[in-house]
Motif scaffolding. Sequence first.
Motif, mmCIF file in Angstrom:
data_model
loop_
_atom_site.group_PDB
_atom_site.id
_atom_site.type_symbol
_atom_site.label_atom_id
_atom_site.label_comp_id
_atom_site.label_asym_id
_atom_site.label_seq_id
_atom_site.Cartn_x
_atom_site.Cartn_y
_atom_site.Cartn_z
ATOM 1 N N GLY A 104 0.846 -1.190 0.000
ATOM 2 C CA GLY A 104 0.000 0.000 0.000
ATOM 3 C C GLY A 104 0.878 1.236 0.000
ATOM 4 N N LYS A 105 0.236 2.397 0.137
ATOM 5 C CA LYS A 105 0.981 3.654 0.235
ATOM 6 C C LYS A 105 1.945 3.572 1.426
ATOM 7 C CE LYS A 105 -0.102 8.506 0.699
ATOM 8 N NZ LYS A 105 -0.711 9.164 1.828
ATOM 9 N N GLU A 106 3.161 4.104 1.264
ATOM 10 C CA GLU A 106 4.135 4.053 2.366
ATOM 11 C C GLU A 106 3.750 5.094 3.423
ATOM 12 O OE1 GLU A 106 8.363 3.702 1.004
ATOM 13 O OE2 GLU A 106 7.431 3.720 -0.965
ATOM 14 N N ARG A 107 3.350 4.618 4.606
ATOM 15 C CA ARG A 107 2.801 5.548 5.602
ATOM 16 C C ARG A 107 3.666 5.718 6.845
ATOM 17 N NH1 ARG A 107 -3.253 3.658 6.568
ATOM 18 N NH2 ARG A 107 -3.489 5.631 7.678
ATOM 19 N N TRP A 108 4.432 4.722 7.226
ATOM 20 C CA TRP A 108 5.222 4.819 8.463
ATOM 21 C C TRP A 108 6.566 4.113 8.279
ATOM 22 C CZ3 TRP A 108 -0.110 3.575 9.040
ATOM 23 C CH2 TRP A 108 -0.429 2.271 8.646
ATOM 24 N N ALA A 109 7.539 4.506 9.089
ATOM 25 C CA ALA A 109 8.881 3.907 8.994
ATOM 26 C C ALA A 109 9.051 2.777 9.988
ATOM 27 C CB ALA A 109 9.934 4.977 9.255
ATOM 28 N N ALA A 110 8.283 2.842 11.072
ATOM 29 C CA ALA A 110 8.431 1.844 12.144
ATOM 30 C C ALA A 110 7.056 1.480 12.682
ATOM 31 C CB ALA A 110 9.286 2.427 13.275
ATOM 32 N N VAL A 111 6.951 0.252 13.153
ATOM 33 C CA VAL A 111 5.673 -0.216 13.716
ATOM 34 C C VAL A 111 5.931 -1.014 14.991
ATOM 35 C CG1 VAL A 111 3.600 -1.611 13.308
ATOM 36 C CG2 VAL A 111 4.698 -0.438 11.368
ATOM 37 N N VAL A 112 5.112 -0.777 16.021
ATOM 38 C CA VAL A 112 5.030 -1.685 17.162
ATOM 39 C C VAL A 112 3.649 -2.324 17.067
ATOM 40 C CG1 VAL A 112 5.016 -1.914 19.673
ATOM 41 C CG2 VAL A 112 6.560 -0.262 18.580
ATOM 42 N N ASP A 113 3.621 -3.606 16.718
ATOM 43 C CA ASP A 113 2.331 -4.280 16.499
ATOM 44 C C ASP A 113 2.034 -5.260 17.627
ATOM 45 O OD1 ASP A 113 -0.041 -5.137 14.975
ATOM 46 O OD2 ASP A 113 1.053 -7.037 14.938
ATOM 47 N N THR A 114 0.860 -5.101 18.245
ATOM 48 C CA THR A 114 0.454 -6.017 19.313
ATOM 49 C C THR A 114 -0.725 -6.889 18.874
ATOM 50 O OG1 THR A 114 -1.193 -4.545 20.309
ATOM 51 C CG2 THR A 114 1.071 -4.249 21.015
ATOM 52 N N VAL A 115 -1.131 -6.758 17.610
ATOM 53 C CA VAL A 115 -2.400 -7.344 17.172
ATOM 54 C C VAL A 115 -2.238 -8.584 16.300
ATOM 55 C CG1 VAL A 115 -4.523 -6.859 15.872
ATOM 56 C CG2 VAL A 115 -3.613 -5.138 17.426
ATOM 57 N N GLY A 116 -1.250 -8.605 15.421
ATOM 58 C CA GLY A 116 -1.042 -9.767 14.534
ATOM 59 C C GLY A 116 -2.067 -9.825 13.415
ATOM 60 N N SER A 117 -2.164 -10.989 12.764
ATOM 61 C CA SER A 117 -3.145 -11.275 11.708
ATOM 62 C C SER A 117 -3.132 -10.194 10.602
ATOM 63 C CB SER A 117 -4.534 -11.445 12.343
ATOM 64 O OG SER A 117 -5.423 -11.978 11.396
ATOM 65 N N HIS A 118 -4.327 -9.825 10.073
ATOM 66 C CA HIS A 118 -4.386 -8.869 8.958
ATOM 67 C C HIS A 118 -3.777 -7.521 9.341
ATOM 68 C CE1 HIS A 118 -6.648 -11.446 6.324
ATOM 69 N NE2 HIS A 118 -7.543 -11.667 7.269
ATOM 70 N N THR A 119 -3.908 -7.155 10.623
ATOM 71 C CA THR A 119 -3.350 -5.868 11.058
ATOM 72 C C THR A 119 -1.841 -5.842 10.834
ATOM 73 O OG1 THR A 119 -5.096 -5.637 12.693
ATOM 74 C CG2 THR A 119 -3.101 -4.337 13.062
ATOM 75 N N LEU A 120 -1.175 -6.930 11.201
ATOM 76 C CA LEU A 120 0.276 -6.991 10.999
ATOM 77 C C LEU A 120 0.607 -7.020 9.504
ATOM 78 C CD1 LEU A 120 3.210 -7.306 11.908
ATOM 79 C CD2 LEU A 120 2.752 -9.709 12.426
ATOM 80 N N ALA A 121 -0.177 -7.771 8.732
ATOM 81 C CA ALA A 121 0.057 -7.841 7.280
ATOM 82 C C ALA A 121 -0.092 -6.451 6.655
ATOM 83 C CB ALA A 121 -0.920 -8.826 6.639
ATOM 84 N N ASN A 122 -1.143 -5.714 7.040
ATOM 85 C CA ASN A 122 -1.365 -4.380 6.481
ATOM 86 C C ASN A 122 -0.311 -3.385 6.970
ATOM 87 O OD1 ASN A 122 -3.646 -4.884 4.861
ATOM 88 N ND2 ASN A 122 -4.946 -4.936 6.682
ATOM 89 N N ALA A 123 0.125 -3.558 8.218
ATOM 90 C CA ALA A 123 1.180 -2.678 8.740
ATOM 91 C C ALA A 123 2.457 -2.865 7.918
ATOM 92 C CB ALA A 123 1.437 -2.989 10.210
ATOM 93 N N LEU A 124 2.784 -4.114 7.610
ATOM 94 C CA LEU A 124 3.968 -4.405 6.777
ATOM 95 C C LEU A 124 3.808 -3.778 5.395
ATOM 96 C CD1 LEU A 124 4.431 -8.166 7.727
ATOM 97 C CD2 LEU A 124 6.223 -6.429 7.949
ATOM 98 N N ALA A 125 2.614 -3.938 4.821
ATOM 99 C CA ALA A 125 2.371 -3.486 3.437
ATOM 100 C C ALA A 125 2.440 -1.967 3.304
ATOM 101 C CB ALA A 125 1.006 -3.992 2.972
#
Length: 329
Positions: free
Chosen positions: A211-232
């Motif tokens: 997707g559009k590049e929105r952030w440089a770093a992520v702290v993900d506590t949710v997993g699943s699609h949320t983690l996939a979308n955060a990566l994308a």
Amino acid sequence: MPFKAVRADKTDAGQDVRFVEMEEADLMDGDVTVRITHSTVNYKDGLALSGKSAVIRRFPMVLGIDFAGVVETSGHRDFAPGDEVVVDGYGLSETHYGGYAGKARVKGEWLVRLPTGLTRAEAMAIGTAGYTAMLAVMAIERHGLTPSSGSALVTGAAGGVGSTAISLLAGRGWKVIASTGRQSEADFLRRLGASEIIDRTSLSEPGKPLGKERWAAVVDTVGSHTLANALAQTRYGGAVAACGLAGGMDLPATVAPFILRAVTLIGIDSVQCPMPTRLEAWRRIGSDLDRRKLAEITQTIPFDQVFEAGKRILNGETRGRTVVTIGES
Ligand code: NDP
């Protein structure tokens, strides 16, 4: 003197989790006995308290994945009676009796001395969740990322790991985007330092490989699609620290962010984390975390309310961190 504990016993129907009276002779092996003053309610505690999860790997088991207290007796060279200590991970509430009890006996090598400047109650307000958030921030920094690299996304923002991660990142100068399902917590998240609040549904549905590049770093506590979308949606060369599974254990992602944008997925584990990294995380927490923000994210409950608090955390109704007062300070 007997003391109160929350113990899980195996039954024909599954598990029976309840308050029991225990004595020092009932404790497990170890070279240090600690009088516990504070513990906390983490998501994993909620799972164990429910009596339905696979968190517990041996029965009977005293629950509570972390605690702070005062050493009563010690056969370990680094600790003496009266020392104030903190412990989390190392299989507490899984394979070794944990913090929901008046006392615990553990290996001295698992103990961290109470960081300078923190009270035991504050150390437990941080607890496993806060220390995990610090591990995630340290991992992002080790990757070479700084606030000038771009924004940082925190998912599960109003939870324990999420709210501490926001405080830590904002305190280091990051522009923080907080993803939450509770818009009612927007003001709280802004007070912690979030600059932008997004609805977690914008990340929780199946998305595109990139997707559009929105952030440089992520702290993900949710997993699943949320983690996939955060990566994308992570910028070229960015990093995503995966800490949790509040939304699911799966990871329905593609390799596109890795091979087209050189994005790095970093695993965060607090349980078996090596002692030097553990000590560095606690040292950094002691120096970096804003005490007023810590107080803002913390609620304190008496020991007898721990089951209700466990239900609330599983229902996603907990704001920040819950400290449990176990014994006299
Ligand atoms: P909390 O329950 O305090 O926080 C989790 C947050 O995730 C909730 O507050 C909510 O935030 C969000 N959330 C809950 N359910 C869902 C859902 N179905 N979909 C999307 N978001 C959801 O838990 P903790 O902060 O204690 O722990 C967070 C996660 O990190 C857990 O999975 C836990 O097991 C894991 N963890 C891992 C550790 C490690 O060593 N790797 C150590 C500690 C925790 P909001 O309301 O803002 O949307």
